[in-house]
Design an enzyme around this catalytic site. Structure first.
Site, PDB file in Angstrom:
ATOM      1  N   THR A 178       0.955  -1.279   0.031  1.00 17.64           N
ATOM      2  CA  THR A 178       0.060  -0.032  -0.155  1.00 17.64           C
ATOM      3  C   THR A 178       0.912   1.342   0.017  1.00 17.64           C
ATOM      4  OG1 THR A 178      -0.293  -0.205   2.415  1.00 17.64           O
ATOM      5  CG2 THR A 178      -2.139  -1.132   1.411  1.00 17.64           C
ATOM      6  N   PHE A 214      -6.922  -4.434  -2.459  1.00 15.78           N
ATOM      7  CA  PHE A 214      -8.038  -4.663  -3.142  1.00 15.78           C
ATOM      8  C   PHE A 214      -9.539  -4.840  -2.270  1.00 15.78           C
ATOM      9  CE2 PHE A 214      -5.127  -6.874  -6.040  1.00 15.78           C
ATOM     10  CZ  PHE A 214      -4.776  -5.781  -6.564  1.00 15.78           C
ATOM     11  N   ARG A 215      -9.092  -5.323  -0.990  1.00 18.49           N
ATOM     12  CA  ARG A 215     -10.318  -5.739  -0.296  1.00 18.49           C
ATOM     13  C   ARG A 215     -10.574  -4.412   0.703  1.00 18.49           C
ATOM     14  NH1 ARG A 215      -6.940  -9.496  -0.522  1.00 18.49           N
ATOM     15  NH2 ARG A 215      -7.699 -11.586  -1.134  1.00 18.49           N
ATOM     16  N   GLN A 267       1.679 -13.109  -0.362  1.00 24.31           N
ATOM     17  CA  GLN A 267       0.539 -13.111  -1.046  1.00 24.31           C
ATOM     18  C   GLN A 267       0.280 -12.336  -2.060  1.00 24.31           C
ATOM     19  OE1 GLN A 267      -1.225 -12.784   2.981  1.00 24.31           O
ATOM     20  NE2 GLN A 267      -2.645 -14.013   2.518  1.00 24.31           N
ATOM     21  N   ASP A 318       2.388  -8.490  -7.154  1.00 22.22           N
ATOM     22  CA  ASP A 318       2.733  -7.189  -7.912  1.00 22.22           C
ATOM     23  C   ASP A 318       4.389  -7.375  -8.217  1.00 22.22           C
ATOM     24  OD1 ASP A 318       4.085  -6.849  -5.296  1.00 22.22           O
ATOM     25  OD2 ASP A 318       2.372  -5.876  -4.605  1.00 22.22           O
ATOM     26  N   HIS A 373       0.225 -16.426  -4.471  1.00 26.50           N
ATOM     27  CA  HIS A 373      -1.016 -16.197  -5.299  1.00 26.50           C
ATOM     28  C   HIS A 373      -0.724 -16.000  -6.732  1.00 26.50           C
ATOM     29  CE1 HIS A 373      -3.329 -15.227  -1.544  1.00 26.50           C
ATOM     30  NE2 HIS A 373      -3.406 -16.426  -1.396  1.00 26.50           N
ATOM     31  N   CYS A 402      -4.885 -16.524 -27.346  1.00 29.81           N
ATOM     32  CA  CYS A 402      -3.762 -16.893 -27.533  1.00 29.81           C
ATOM     33  C   CYS A 402      -3.517 -16.990 -29.205  1.00 29.81           C
ATOM     34  CB  CYS A 402      -3.414 -18.491 -27.347  1.00 29.81           C
ATOM     35  SG  CYS A 402      -1.685 -19.110 -27.718  1.00 29.81           S
ATOM     36  N   CYS A 439      -2.451 -20.723 -30.527  1.00 31.84           N
ATOM     37  CA  CYS A 439      -3.659 -21.967 -30.436  1.00 31.84           C
ATOM     38  C   CYS A 439      -5.144 -21.371 -30.423  1.00 31.84           C
ATOM     39  CB  CYS A 439      -3.277 -23.110 -29.510  1.00 31.84           C
ATOM     40  SG  CYS A 439      -3.625 -22.624 -27.812  1.00 31.84           S
ATOM     41  N   ASN A 447       2.003  -4.799  11.157  1.00 34.24           N
ATOM     42  CA  ASN A 447       0.686  -4.620  10.440  1.00 34.24           C
ATOM     43  C   ASN A 447      -0.215  -3.717  11.100  1.00 34.24           C
ATOM     44  OD1 ASN A 447      -0.410  -6.461   8.874  1.00 34.24           O
ATOM     45  ND2 ASN A 447      -1.737  -7.419  10.466  1.00 34.24           N
TER      46      ASN A 447
END
Ligand SMILES: [Zn+2]
Length: 258
Positions: A32, A39-40, A105, A108, A123, A156, A159, A222
């Protein structure tokens, strides 16, 4: 542990000096300060866009178009983000031999941009996209260029398969190897620095728990409280961009082999 800020820094520096294997576990909070919104959080992208699950993405062209509209807004912010002082301090700890791995997690790529190696991305990453059929992959900037040229759902070029960023979508399984490596580090570390995670997203949030169960010390940096603060030796609610550089300085003053 309570205590003044300098006292908590000293305690953490002492834990760092004693530890043989130190691992950082990071969440959205560390980014941040790079201008990337969680995002939450209120006002975050997820308030303005519906979450498209992996199954919906596979099943529906409309859902894919919706997914890519959100991405088209998100990608420029991700590409413009630069590592901040907290990312830099973790990379510095690694250069000093006081940090062995970063489990994140985040999607970025900012730990790698700051110079960290041995980064485990639970993630996935938003910096690349791959074909779900043949595995061919592209830098995300190349896909963004196609979105901006007017493609609603890029496919793609090899394919014709579906392209998706290399991130873990809702309903998509976690990358198994990354998860295995994360839990291996959790079981063998003797200090884990947990930075900027609400510890609410499973199974990633179990990583610090496993570390604690295996006997590791925990330090939490935190802005908000978590359900697991009682497990931590030290908790900082100050900004990671302040705490981590201070921690590097405090640890260095006494020398790495005090
Ligand atoms: Zn393909």
């Amino acid at each position: 542990m309570a205590g003044t800020y300098p006292e908590r820094l000293e305690t953490t520096a002492a834990l760092l000096r004693q530890a043989r294997t130190v691992v950082a576990f990071t969440g959205a909070g560390i980014s941040t300060e790079s201008g990337l919104i969680d995002f939450r959080s209120p006002g975050g992208l997820w308030e303005r866009y519906r979450i498209v699950t992996f199954q919906e993405f596979l099943d529906s062209e409309a859902a894919r178009a919706e997914y890519w509209r959100m991405r088209r807004e998100l990608i420029p912010a991700l590409l413009a983000a630069r590592p901040n002082a907290a990312h830099g301090a973790l990379a510095e700890l690694q250069r000093l031999g006081k940090l062995q791995a970063v489990i994140t997690q985040n999607i970025d790529g900012l730990h790698q941009a700051a110079g960290s190696t041995e980064v485990i991305e639970l993630h996935g990453t938003n910096l690349r996209a791959s074909c779900l059929s043949c595995g061919r992959s592209w830098p995300i900037a190349a896909v963004q260029a196609r979105l901006e040229a007017g493609e609603a759902v890029p496919r793609c070029s090899g394919c014709g398969g579906l392209i998706k960023p290399d991130t873990v979508s809702f309903g998509q399984s976690m990358p198994e190897q990354a998860l295995t490596e994360a839990f291996d580090w959790a079981r063998c570390c003797d200090l884990m620095l947990m930075i900027g995670s609400s510890l609410e997203v499973q199974p990633a949030a179990r990583v610090p728990l496993v570390a604690a169960e295996a006997g590791s010390n925990l330090v939490f940096i935190n802005r908000t409280v978590t359900a697991y603060d009682h497990l931590a030796e030290v908790c900082f609610s100050e900004a990671a961009g302040r705490v981590l550089p201070d921690l590097v300085r405090t640890t260095e003053i006494a020398g790495p082999n005090e």
